[in-house]
Design a protein around this motif. Structure first.
Motif, PDB file in Angstrom:
ATOM      1  N   HIS A 341       0.856  -1.191   0.000  1.00 18.09           N
ATOM      2  CA  HIS A 341       0.000   0.000   0.000  1.00 18.09           C
ATOM      3  C   HIS A 341       0.890   1.239   0.000  1.00 18.09           C
ATOM      4  O   HIS A 341       1.724   1.420   0.886  1.00 18.09           O
ATOM      5  N   LEU A 342       0.700   2.084  -0.992  1.00 12.05           N
ATOM      6  CA  LEU A 342       1.514   3.291  -1.151  1.00 12.05           C
ATOM      7  C   LEU A 342       0.722   4.493  -0.628  1.00 12.05           C
ATOM      8  O   LEU A 342      -0.366   4.802  -1.132  1.00 12.05           O
ATOM      9  N   GLY A 343       1.255   5.150   0.391  1.00 10.85           N
ATOM     10  CA  GLY A 343       0.550   6.279   0.991  1.00 10.85           C
ATOM     11  C   GLY A 343       0.714   7.560   0.169  1.00 10.85           C
ATOM     12  O   GLY A 343       1.785   8.162   0.168  1.00 10.85           O
ATOM     13  N   MET A 344      -0.384   7.975  -0.501  1.00 11.82           N
ATOM     14  CA  MET A 344      -0.351   9.202  -1.299  1.00 11.82           C
ATOM     15  C   MET A 344      -0.879  10.396  -0.505  1.00 11.82           C
ATOM     16  O   MET A 344      -0.518  11.544  -0.770  1.00 11.82           O
ATOM     17  N   GLY A 345      -1.781  10.159   0.471  1.00 13.85           N
ATOM     18  CA  GLY A 345      -2.434  11.249   1.199  1.00 13.85           C
ATOM     19  C   GLY A 345      -3.826  11.501   0.626  1.00 13.85           C
ATOM     20  O   GLY A 345      -4.038  11.407  -0.591  1.00 13.85           O
ATOM     21  N   ARG A 346      -4.784  11.821   1.518  1.00 13.49           N
ATOM     22  CA  ARG A 346      -6.168  12.015   1.064  1.00 13.49           C
ATOM     23  C   ARG A 346      -6.312  13.183   0.104  1.00 13.49           C
ATOM     24  O   ARG A 346      -7.305  13.298  -0.609  1.00 13.49           O
ATOM     25  N   THR A 347      -5.325  14.053   0.067  1.00 16.83           N
ATOM     26  CA  THR A 347      -5.380  15.188  -0.872  1.00 16.83           C
ATOM     27  C   THR A 347      -5.531  14.698  -2.303  1.00 16.83           C
ATOM     28  O   THR A 347      -6.157  15.369  -3.142  1.00 16.83           O
ATOM     29  N   TYR A 348      -4.971  13.509  -2.579  1.00 14.03           N
ATOM     30  CA  TYR A 348      -4.988  12.995  -3.962  1.00 14.03           C
ATOM     31  C   TYR A 348      -6.071  11.943  -4.191  1.00 14.03           C
ATOM     32  O   TYR A 348      -6.069  11.272  -5.221  1.00 14.03           O
ATOM     33  N   SER A 349      -7.004  11.811  -3.252  1.00  9.44           N
ATOM     34  CA  SER A 349      -8.085  10.845  -3.436  1.00  9.44           C
ATOM     35  C   SER A 349      -8.817  11.100  -4.751  1.00  9.44           C
ATOM     36  O   SER A 349      -9.201  12.245  -5.054  1.00  9.44           O
ATOM     37  N   GLY A 350      -9.024  10.041  -5.530  1.00 14.47           N
ATOM     38  CA  GLY A 350      -9.740  10.152  -6.797  1.00 14.47           C
ATOM     39  C   GLY A 350      -8.886  10.603  -7.967  1.00 14.47           C
ATOM     40  O   GLY A 350      -9.394  10.675  -9.101  1.00 14.47           O
ATOM     41  N   VAL A 351      -7.597  10.921  -7.750  1.00 16.26           N
ATOM     42  CA  VAL A 351      -6.742  11.394  -8.842  1.00 16.26           C
ATOM     43  C   VAL A 351      -6.245  10.190  -9.665  1.00 16.26           C
ATOM     44  O   VAL A 351      -5.678   9.243  -9.108  1.00 16.26           O
ATOM     45  N   PRO A 352      -6.435  10.211 -10.993  1.00 14.26           N
ATOM     46  CA  PRO A 352      -5.911   9.144 -11.841  1.00 14.26           C
ATOM     47  C   PRO A 352      -4.401   9.305 -11.998  1.00 14.26           C
ATOM     48  O   PRO A 352      -3.911  10.406 -12.251  1.00 14.26           O
ATOM     49  N   VAL A 353      -3.662   8.214 -11.804  1.00 14.83           N
ATOM     50  CA  VAL A 353      -2.202   8.308 -11.844  1.00 14.83           C
ATOM     51  C   VAL A 353      -1.596   7.213 -12.734  1.00 14.83           C
ATOM     52  O   VAL A 353      -2.250   6.232 -13.097  1.00 14.83           O
ATOM     53  N   ARG A 354      -0.356   7.429 -13.047  1.00 12.98           N
ATOM     54  CA  ARG A 354       0.443   6.423 -13.759  1.00 12.98           C
ATOM     55  C   ARG A 354       1.679   6.158 -12.916  1.00 12.98           C
ATOM     56  O   ARG A 354       2.380   7.102 -12.505  1.00 12.98           O
ATOM     57  N   MET A 355       1.963   4.895 -12.633  1.00 14.29           N
ATOM     58  CA  MET A 355       3.131   4.535 -11.828  1.00 14.29           C
ATOM     59  C   MET A 355       4.222   3.977 -12.739  1.00 14.29           C
ATOM     60  O   MET A 355       3.993   2.995 -13.465  1.00 14.29           O
ATOM     61  N   LEU A 356       5.405   4.599 -12.698  1.00 11.75           N
ATOM     62  CA  LEU A 356       6.572   4.110 -13.424  1.00 11.75           C
ATOM     63  C   LEU A 356       7.405   3.307 -12.435  1.00 11.75           C
ATOM     64  O   LEU A 356       7.961   3.855 -11.480  1.00 11.75           O
ATOM     65  N   ILE A 357       7.484   1.995 -12.661  1.00  8.34           N
ATOM     66  CA  ILE A 357       8.098   1.088 -11.686  1.00  8.34           C
ATOM     67  C   ILE A 357       9.406   0.552 -12.247  1.00  8.34           C
ATOM     68  O   ILE A 357       9.446  -0.068 -13.310  1.00  8.34           O
ATOM     69  N   ASP A 358      10.484   0.815 -11.524  1.00  5.66           N
ATOM     70  CA  ASP A 358      11.801   0.303 -11.898  1.00  5.66           C
ATOM     71  C   ASP A 358      12.339  -0.459 -10.689  1.00  5.66           C
ATOM     72  O   ASP A 358      13.013   0.097  -9.834  1.00  5.66           O
ATOM     73  N   ASP A 359      11.971  -1.748 -10.626  1.00  6.48           N
ATOM     74  CA  ASP A 359      12.287  -2.595  -9.486  1.00  6.48           C
ATOM     75  C   ASP A 359      11.693  -1.964  -8.213  1.00  6.48           C
ATOM     76  O   ASP A 359      10.484  -1.862  -8.095  1.00  6.48           O
ATOM     77  N   ARG A 360      12.513  -1.473  -7.287  1.00  2.00           N
ATOM     78  CA  ARG A 360      11.995  -0.918  -6.029  1.00  2.00           C
ATOM     79  C   ARG A 360      11.627   0.559  -6.140  1.00  2.00           C
ATOM     80  O   ARG A 360      10.976   1.106  -5.251  1.00  2.00           O
ATOM     81  N   ASP A 361      12.047   1.223  -7.210  1.00  2.00           N
ATOM     82  CA  ASP A 361      11.767   2.655  -7.372  1.00  2.00           C
ATOM     83  C   ASP A 361      10.444   2.864  -8.103  1.00  2.00           C
ATOM     84  O   ASP A 361      10.239   2.353  -9.207  1.00  2.00           O
ATOM     85  N   VAL A 362       9.555   3.636  -7.477  1.00  2.18           N
ATOM     86  CA  VAL A 362       8.237   3.904  -8.057  1.00  2.18           C
ATOM     87  C   VAL A 362       8.026   5.416  -8.160  1.00  2.18           C
ATOM     88  O   VAL A 362       8.120   6.130  -7.151  1.00  2.18           O
ATOM     89  N   THR A 363       7.755   5.874  -9.353  1.00  8.26           N
ATOM     90  CA  THR A 363       7.453   7.294  -9.590  1.00  8.26           C
ATOM     91  C   THR A 363       5.978   7.418  -9.956  1.00  8.26           C
ATOM     92  O   THR A 363       5.504   6.746 -10.872  1.00  8.26           O
ATOM     93  N   VAL A 364       5.236   8.268  -9.227  1.00  8.54           N
ATOM     94  CA  VAL A 364       3.802   8.420  -9.451  1.00  8.54           C
ATOM     95  C   VAL A 364       3.542   9.746 -10.171  1.00  8.54           C
ATOM     96  O   VAL A 364       3.952  10.814  -9.699  1.00  8.54           O
ATOM     97  N   ILE A 365       2.837   9.664 -11.307  1.00  6.66           N
ATOM     98  CA  ILE A 365       2.573  10.849 -12.146  1.00  6.66           C
ATOM     99  C   ILE A 365       1.069  11.053 -12.259  1.00  6.66           C
ATOM    100  O   ILE A 365       0.307  10.097 -12.468  1.00  6.66           O
ATOM    101  N   ASN A 366       0.645  12.311 -12.140  1.00  4.73           N
ATOM    102  CA  ASN A 366      -0.753  12.674 -12.354  1.00  4.73           C
ATOM    103  C   ASN A 366      -1.058  12.536 -13.849  1.00  4.73           C
ATOM    104  O   ASN A 366      -0.438  13.186 -14.684  1.00  4.73           O
TER     105      ASN A 366
END
Length: 393
Positions: A341-366
């Motif tokens: 479970h990745l904690g984004m914060g309720r501020t971003y509830s409902g925001v569609p995102v794209r996760m770029l996953i490189d092994d253990r590194d995860v970048t979250v983009i709106n």
């Protein structure tokens, strides 16, 4: 035959025929006529009788003691649920100090004693293409098979064998084999015997997720076992679907295993079954001669040469996953066979995102704005992952 011999002798000895004329008249060789006349001179009327062509002595005949040991070993090995083929019996005879006959002779003696069942449906050995690892630990094969307890309930037996020596690395029964059990048993086996250079399995979900299909158009995450292999630089090899011959060694091993377990009292519990499996492991590795190991127990071949070790492999597990932040302000991501479970914060509830996953590194983009809003460094020991704001990175 008696009358015919008498006529030939009478025609020559008491009649007027010579040996050549008698041979022509009675349609036999002149040599045979002379032999009958010679016998009559020494034996009298006994020469009229026909005689067996069997030699008086059989210096090449297998001694009765050896024949008895052959049938004894066949019955004894079969009762114990162990391989009772001609090659195994040949090895046992040699260990007893007896002159062992050829495999074909042993097979013939067993056939004469009605200890052999014809199997015309078996595929000829010449049609098989065999592969064998050159060194111990160069490749481990793994799979699991089913076995029922006394009450009829099912269990699953997971095992690892060394491809080069057929040494049984590890074996254990479970009510049901899961990905966690696969990884745990593999880890313990590596601690005891060292890490293999490669792993060969089928495409079961406990071994690989490569055929599970895409999730929301994204590639599935590697499971716990796959991540473990990647982390330890162990090359993962999966057999072709619907082609069990790729794992032929472990398929044959399972036949030997079930033959032995079937000859034992049916276990009442998984614990009792595991006790039996430990006994089988000892017999299989240290006592039972194996054809592929030069008719020696697998342990001797496994320890005869240095073991192979893993080689550095590229650490590349890049993938993209699309998702929407849930009402609690979290994203979910499968890593190492577990849901994180990745904690984004309720501020971003409902925001569609794209996760770029490189092994253990995860970048979250709106997905709407293209803004990078969170970074994560997956901690495999934790379920909940805290993110780093793009502003604080």
């Amino acid at each position: 035959m008696r009358t015919h011999n008498k006529q030939i002798i009478t025609a020559v000895v008491h009649g007027s025929m010579n040996t050549k004329a008698a041979a022509h008249h009675f349609n036999v060789t002149e040599r045979w006529v002379k032999e009958l006349v010679r016998r009559y001179a020494f034996e009298g009327e006994a020469a009229y009788e026909s005689r067996s062509k069997r030699p008086k002595t059989s210096p090449n005949q297998t001694p009765q003691e050896t024949r008895d040991r052959i049938t004894f070993h066949r019955q004894n090995l079969t009762t114990k649920g162990l391989d009772a083929g001609a090659e195994t019996i040949q090895t046992l005879l040699e260990s007893e100090g007896l002159t062992a006959p050829a495999k074909s002779t042993i097979h013939r003696i067993l056939r004469q004693a009605n200890h052999v069942t014809n199997q015309p449906q078996k595929r000829p050995k010449s049609s098989l293409i065999r592969f064998e690892a050159a060194l111990p630990n160069e490749m481990w094969q793994s799979d699991f098979t089913h076995w029922r307890l006394e009450d009829g309930s099912d269990t699953e037996i997971l095992d690892y064998i060394d491809d080069h020596s057929r040494f049984l690395i590890s074996i254990r029964a479970y009510r049901r084999v899961t990905g966690s059990y696969v990884a745990k048993q593999f880890t313990e086996a590596c601690q005891e015997h060292g890490r293999p250079q490669s792993s060969l399995t089928d495409n079961g979900l406990v071994f690989t997720t490569r055929f599970t299909g895409k999730i929301n158009g994204d590639q599935p995450a590697k499971n716990h076992f796959e991540k473990l292999l990647q982390e330890w630089d162990i090359k993962q090899i999966n057999g072709s679907p619907n082609h069990p011959q790729t794992q032929g060694k472990i398929e044959r091993f399972h036949r030997a295993l079930k033959l032995w377990v079937k000859a034992q009292p049916r276990a009442k519990t998984v614990a009792q079954l595991n006790e039996q499996l430990e006994e089988f492991k000892h017999i299989y590795n240290t006592q039972r001669p194996h054809k592929a190991a030069g008719r020696k127990p697998p342990y001797l071949r496994y320890t005869a040469t240095p073991k192979a070790v893993p080689k550095p492999l590229p650490k590349d597990e890049r993938r993209i996953r699309t998702d929407t932040v849930d009402s609690d302000g979290k994203l979910t991501l499968r890593y190492g066979g577990q849901l994180r479970h990745l904690g984004m914060g309720r501020t971003y509830s409902g925001v569609p995102v794209r996760m770029l996953i490189d092994d253990r590194d995860v970048t979250v983009i709106n997905r709407k704005t293209g803004e990078i809003i969170r970074y994560f460094k997956i901690d495999p020991s934790k379920n909940y992952q805290k993110g780093i704001s793009s502003l604080n990175r």
